[in-house]
Design a protein around this motif. Structure first.
Motif, PDB file in Angstrom:
ATOM      1  N   GLY A 143      -0.270 -14.466  -1.584  1.00  0.00           N
ATOM      2  CA  GLY A 143       0.255 -15.040  -0.350  1.00  0.00           C
ATOM      3  C   GLY A 143       1.242 -16.172  -0.523  1.00  0.00           C
ATOM      4  N   LEU A 144       1.759 -16.360  -1.734  1.00  0.00           N
ATOM      5  CA  LEU A 144       2.661 -17.482  -1.993  1.00  0.00           C
ATOM      6  C   LEU A 144       4.070 -16.998  -2.363  1.00  0.00           C
ATOM      7  CD1 LEU A 144       0.354 -19.742  -4.204  1.00  0.00           C
ATOM      8  CD2 LEU A 144       0.935 -20.084  -1.795  1.00  0.00           C
ATOM      9  N   PRO A 145       5.095 -17.702  -1.924  1.00  0.00           N
ATOM     10  CA  PRO A 145       6.447 -17.419  -2.424  1.00  0.00           C
ATOM     11  C   PRO A 145       6.556 -17.862  -3.878  1.00  0.00           C
ATOM     12  CG  PRO A 145       6.489 -18.810  -0.440  1.00  0.00           C
ATOM     13  CD  PRO A 145       5.085 -18.784  -0.923  1.00  0.00           C
ATOM     14  N   MET A 146       7.499 -17.274  -4.583  1.00  0.00           N
ATOM     15  CA  MET A 146       7.772 -17.753  -5.932  1.00  0.00           C
ATOM     16  C   MET A 146       8.269 -19.188  -5.874  1.00  0.00           C
ATOM     17  SD  MET A 146       9.552 -14.754  -8.188  1.00  0.00           S
ATOM     18  CE  MET A 146       9.482 -15.818  -9.627  1.00  0.00           C
ATOM     19  N   PRO A 147       7.797 -20.054  -6.767  1.00  0.00           N
ATOM     20  CA  PRO A 147       8.270 -21.440  -6.752  1.00  0.00           C
ATOM     21  C   PRO A 147       9.718 -21.533  -7.222  1.00  0.00           C
ATOM     22  CG  PRO A 147       6.853 -21.042  -8.656  1.00  0.00           C
ATOM     23  CD  PRO A 147       6.792 -19.807  -7.819  1.00  0.00           C
ATOM     24  N   ASP A 148      10.385 -22.584  -6.800  1.00  0.00           N
ATOM     25  CA  ASP A 148      11.755 -22.873  -7.226  1.00  0.00           C
ATOM     26  C   ASP A 148      12.750 -21.809  -6.800  1.00  0.00           C
ATOM     27  OD1 ASP A 148      10.744 -25.159  -8.530  1.00  0.00           O
ATOM     28  OD2 ASP A 148      10.255 -23.959 -10.299  1.00  0.00           O
ATOM     29  N   MET A 170      -5.260  -9.643   6.696  1.00  0.00           N
ATOM     30  CA  MET A 170      -5.837 -10.677   5.839  1.00  0.00           C
ATOM     31  C   MET A 170      -7.356 -10.528   5.842  1.00  0.00           C
ATOM     32  SD  MET A 170      -3.114 -12.290   4.778  1.00  0.00           S
ATOM     33  CE  MET A 170      -3.755 -13.815   4.059  1.00  0.00           C
ATOM     34  N   GLN A 171      -8.012 -11.212   4.918  1.00  0.00           N
ATOM     35  CA  GLN A 171      -9.461 -11.201   4.858  1.00  0.00           C
ATOM     36  C   GLN A 171      -9.944 -12.556   4.336  1.00  0.00           C
ATOM     37  OE1 GLN A 171     -10.873  -8.385   1.802  1.00  0.00           O
ATOM     38  NE2 GLN A 171      -8.776  -8.340   1.009  1.00  0.00           N
ATOM     39  N   THR A 172     -11.118 -12.965   4.769  1.00  0.00           N
ATOM     40  CA  THR A 172     -11.689 -14.225   4.313  1.00  0.00           C
ATOM     41  C   THR A 172     -12.592 -13.954   3.127  1.00  0.00           C
ATOM     42  OG1 THR A 172     -11.608 -15.145   6.543  1.00  0.00           O
ATOM     43  CG2 THR A 172     -13.037 -16.246   4.957  1.00  0.00           C
ATOM     44  N   VAL A 173     -12.274 -14.572   1.990  1.00  0.00           N
ATOM     45  CA  VAL A 173     -13.005 -14.355   0.741  1.00  0.00           C
ATOM     46  C   VAL A 173     -13.392 -15.710   0.176  1.00  0.00           C
ATOM     47  CG1 VAL A 173     -12.946 -13.318  -1.551  1.00  0.00           C
ATOM     48  CG2 VAL A 173     -11.625 -12.285   0.308  1.00  0.00           C
ATOM     49  N   SER A 177      -8.372 -17.538   2.750  1.00  0.00           N
ATOM     50  CA  SER A 177      -7.681 -16.477   3.475  1.00  0.00           C
ATOM     51  C   SER A 177      -6.811 -15.705   2.484  1.00  0.00           C
ATOM     52  CB  SER A 177      -6.818 -17.076   4.590  1.00  0.00           C
ATOM     53  OG  SER A 177      -6.138 -16.059   5.299  1.00  0.00           O
ATOM     54  N   MET A 178      -7.203 -14.449   2.213  1.00  0.00           N
ATOM     55  CA  MET A 178      -6.539 -13.645   1.192  1.00  0.00           C
ATOM     56  C   MET A 178      -5.992 -12.349   1.787  1.00  0.00           C
ATOM     57  SD  MET A 178      -6.893 -15.617  -1.355  1.00  0.00           S
ATOM     58  CE  MET A 178      -6.085 -14.510  -2.539  1.00  0.00           C
ATOM     59  N   PRO A 179      -4.904 -11.834   1.209  1.00  0.00           N
ATOM     60  CA  PRO A 179      -4.350 -10.579   1.714  1.00  0.00           C
ATOM     61  C   PRO A 179      -5.310  -9.398   1.513  1.00  0.00           C
ATOM     62  CG  PRO A 179      -2.730 -11.773   0.402  1.00  0.00           C
ATOM     63  CD  PRO A 179      -4.040 -12.456   0.184  1.00  0.00           C
ATOM     64  N   ARG A 180      -5.290  -8.509   2.497  1.00  0.00           N
ATOM     65  CA  ARG A 180      -5.968  -7.221   2.372  1.00  0.00           C
ATOM     66  C   ARG A 180      -4.937  -6.092   2.275  1.00  0.00           C
ATOM     67  NH1 ARG A 180     -11.035  -5.420   3.982  1.00  0.00           N
ATOM     68  NH2 ARG A 180     -11.398  -7.275   5.250  1.00  0.00           N
TER      69      ARG A 180
END
Length: 206
Positions: A143-148, A170-173, A177-180
């Protein structure tokens, strides 16, 4: 007089049964639990997991362009600086094991032949026959963009390096909050990832 008593008695016994029925219906309505809704994508929530944190996932992957497509089961184990990915069953490929560090990749097909390259994305794409942004996926999958690198937020995800990353479910793990279900696409390639299971520090969740 007798008739009045009979009517009163009849009304009494009618309300004696009707009132409990209304009471039961009212209590049932009050006790109905709301349907649980999974949260949508939030980049702020995604920051709860750092790319240096260990995690693993199991799921299903499909990749397609205008001429080709394949599907595979995916098993991905991430440790700081090292990613090990197993693709089981892509069409025409069999099992593929990928060992990825920052800028170096090793690939094995299980036949004893091991190949490597210092150009991970070009090498992997050449091996599987379709372009896969493997270095970027290390970030996008959590769920994160590449840094820089610049990115633009959109509803349900973001755009980066010419790709649209769309977190459709999404799902709660373990409180995160994580992608499904994730779709990653550009003008030529569309990649779909459905994650059945996440693991964090031996905590498992489906």
């Amino acid at each position: 007089m007798t008739v009045s008593l009979l009517i009163s008695a009849s009304l009494f016994w009618s309300w004696k049964w009707v009132c409990p029925i209304f009471l039961i219906l009212w209590l049932t309505a009050c006790s109905t639990a709301p349907v649980h809704q999974e949260p949508g994508y939030s980049r702020a929530a995604a920051r709860s997991l750092n790319v240096s944190d260990p995690w693993s996932l199991q799921g299903r992957l499909s990749v397609a362009d205008a001429n080709n497509s394949w599907q595979a089961e995916i098993f991905w184990d991430h440790q700081p600086g090292i990613d090990q990915i197993k693709l089981a069953g892509p069409v025409g490929q069999g099992a593929v094991a990928i060992h990825l560090t920052k800028d170096f990749v090793t690939l094995s097909r299980g036949n004893g032949v091991v190949e490597s390259s210092d150009r991970p994305e070009e090498f992997i794409s050449r091996q599987v026959g379709l372009y896969v942004p493997i270095k970027s996926l290390r970030y996008w999958v959590i769920g994160l963009p590449m840094p820089d690198q610049a990115f633009d937020e959109v509803v349900g995800g973001f755009r980066q390096a010419g790709w649209l990353i769309d977190y459709q479910q999404m799902q709660t793990v373990a409180g995160k909050s994580m992608p499904r279900k994730v779709t990653v696409k550009n003008d030529q390639v569309k990649l779909k990832l459905f994650i059945d299971q996440w693991n964090f520090n031996d905590i498992q969740a489906n």
